[in-house]
Design a protein around this motif. Sequence first.
Motif, PDB file in Angstrom:
ATOM      1  N   GLN A   1       2.142  14.052  -9.538  1.00 35.33           N
ATOM      2  CA  GLN A   1       3.050  14.943  -9.604  1.00 35.33           C
ATOM      3  C   GLN A   1       3.502  15.044 -11.254  1.00 35.33           C
ATOM      4  O   GLN A   1       3.462  16.011 -11.903  1.00 35.33           O
ATOM      5  N   THR A   2       3.689  13.867 -11.769  1.00 36.78           N
ATOM      6  CA  THR A   2       3.800  13.900 -13.355  1.00 36.78           C
ATOM      7  C   THR A   2       2.532  14.533 -14.054  1.00 36.78           C
ATOM      8  O   THR A   2       2.496  15.314 -15.005  1.00 36.78           O
ATOM      9  N   VAL A   3       1.360  14.124 -13.681  1.00 32.83           N
ATOM     10  CA  VAL A   3       0.402  14.536 -14.272  1.00 32.83           C
ATOM     11  C   VAL A   3       0.108  16.260 -14.106  1.00 32.83           C
ATOM     12  O   VAL A   3      -0.086  16.963 -15.018  1.00 32.83           O
ATOM     13  N   MET A   4       0.531  16.597 -12.915  1.00 30.83           N
ATOM     14  CA  MET A   4       0.539  18.021 -12.800  1.00 30.83           C
ATOM     15  C   MET A   4       1.431  18.823 -13.592  1.00 30.83           C
ATOM     16  O   MET A   4       1.104  19.755 -14.078  1.00 30.83           O
TER      17      MET A   4
ATOM     18  N   PHE B   1       1.070  -1.483  -0.006  1.00 35.27           N
ATOM     19  CA  PHE B   1      -0.068   0.046  -0.126  1.00 35.27           C
ATOM     20  C   PHE B   1       0.729   1.418   0.127  1.00 35.27           C
ATOM     21  O   PHE B   1       0.568   2.204  -0.648  1.00 35.27           O
ATOM     22  N   GLN B   2       2.029   1.233   0.712  1.00 33.52           N
ATOM     23  CA  GLN B   2       2.955   2.208   0.915  1.00 33.52           C
ATOM     24  C   GLN B   2       3.429   2.490  -0.394  1.00 33.52           C
ATOM     25  O   GLN B   2       3.886   3.625  -1.086  1.00 33.52           O
ATOM     26  N   ASP B   3       4.079   1.267  -1.162  1.00 33.74           N
ATOM     27  CA  ASP B   3       4.632   1.515  -2.518  1.00 33.74           C
ATOM     28  C   ASP B   3       3.587   2.128  -3.224  1.00 33.74           C
ATOM     29  O   ASP B   3       3.804   3.044  -4.191  1.00 33.74           O
ATOM     30  N   THR B   4       2.060   1.824  -3.237  1.00 34.97           N
ATOM     31  CA  THR B   4       1.268   2.191  -4.291  1.00 34.97           C
ATOM     32  C   THR B   4       0.869   3.667  -4.131  1.00 34.97           C
ATOM     33  O   THR B   4       0.904   4.505  -5.056  1.00 34.97           O
ATOM     34  N   GLU B   5       1.130   4.004  -2.824  1.00 36.19           N
ATOM     35  CA  GLU B   5       0.583   5.609  -2.594  1.00 36.19           C
ATOM     36  C   GLU B   5       1.850   6.488  -3.034  1.00 36.19           C
ATOM     37  O   GLU B   5       1.785   7.384  -3.500  1.00 36.19           O
ATOM     38  N   ALA B   6       3.048   5.834  -3.122  1.00 38.38           N
ATOM     39  CA  ALA B   6       4.158   6.679  -3.485  1.00 38.38           C
ATOM     40  C   ALA B   6       4.160   6.765  -5.143  1.00 38.38           C
ATOM     41  O   ALA B   6       4.455   7.664  -5.577  1.00 38.38           O
ATOM     42  N   GLN B   7       3.675   5.741  -5.587  1.00 33.91           N
ATOM     43  CA  GLN B   7       3.391   5.584  -6.980  1.00 33.91           C
ATOM     44  C   GLN B   7       2.367   6.459  -7.523  1.00 33.91           C
ATOM     45  O   GLN B   7       2.392   7.302  -8.358  1.00 33.91           O
ATOM     46  N   VAL B   8       1.162   6.540  -6.839  1.00 36.96           N
ATOM     47  CA  VAL B   8       0.304   7.502  -6.877  1.00 36.96           C
ATOM     48  C   VAL B   8       0.465   8.762  -6.885  1.00 36.96           C
ATOM     49  O   VAL B   8       0.176   9.812  -7.693  1.00 36.96           O
ATOM     50  N   THR B   9       1.360   9.170  -5.855  1.00 39.26           N
ATOM     51  CA  THR B   9       2.027  10.488  -5.740  1.00 39.26           C
ATOM     52  C   THR B   9       2.858  11.027  -6.655  1.00 39.26           C
ATOM     53  O   THR B   9       2.957  12.082  -7.144  1.00 39.26           O
ATOM     54  N   THR B  10       3.658  10.202  -7.302  1.00 38.88           N
ATOM     55  CA  THR B  10       4.634  10.355  -8.355  1.00 38.88           C
ATOM     56  C   THR B  10       3.683  10.512  -9.644  1.00 38.88           C
ATOM     57  O   THR B  10       4.011  11.476 -10.360  1.00 38.88           O
ATOM     58  N   CYS B  11       2.986   9.854  -9.820  1.00 42.63           N
ATOM     59  CA  CYS B  11       1.809   9.952 -11.094  1.00 42.63           C
ATOM     60  C   CYS B  11       1.272  11.158 -10.781  1.00 42.63           C
ATOM     61  O   CYS B  11       0.950  12.033 -11.802  1.00 42.63           O
TER      62      CYS B  11
END
Length: 184
Positions: free
Chosen positions: A98-101, A86-96
């Motif tokens: 940021q990329t989208v922004m 879950f923490q890894d997925t949250e990190a990926q979501v955060t990265t995604c």
Amino acid sequence: MASTLYDYCRVPMGDICKKDGDKRCKLLLGIGILVLLITVILGVPLIIFTIKANSEACRDGLRAVMECRNVTHLLQQELTEAQKGFQDTEAQVTTCNQTVMALMASLDAEKAQGQKKVEELEGEITILNHKLQDASAEVERLRRENQVLSVRIADKKYSASSQDSSSAAAPQLLILLLGPSALL
């Protein structure tokens, strides 16, 4: 030498009781009975506990407790792995996110730049349309002049048919100078 409790009493019990009296004897007898009573009171439940602890139901309960601990340990490991995932997925979501922004900001910048370029091109098109209108007006003016000159030349040709051939070459020279639009 002081006597201890475990020393062998060299004096018969009857003599001890006679010397110190009944008081001491009753006290020793009371302590003995008390120790015996405490031993029985503690011994009986201990025996009952030992019998129950070694019973089949108790062993089954102990096995069940051990199985529960094993299952609990496995579930704890799975929970830890799930939390890590879950923490890894949250990190990926955060990265995604940021990329989208970043991509949205880049897209907005590209839109603004494209809009600016469109405005520049529209301005150039407006200028070129004005130039085209001016050139069309100039062409139309030159056509009228050419028609007027053609009519004059035709009139002169008709009236000058009696004149010499050198004067007939002048209108042809004018047509060559004005170009092919003069023929229209």
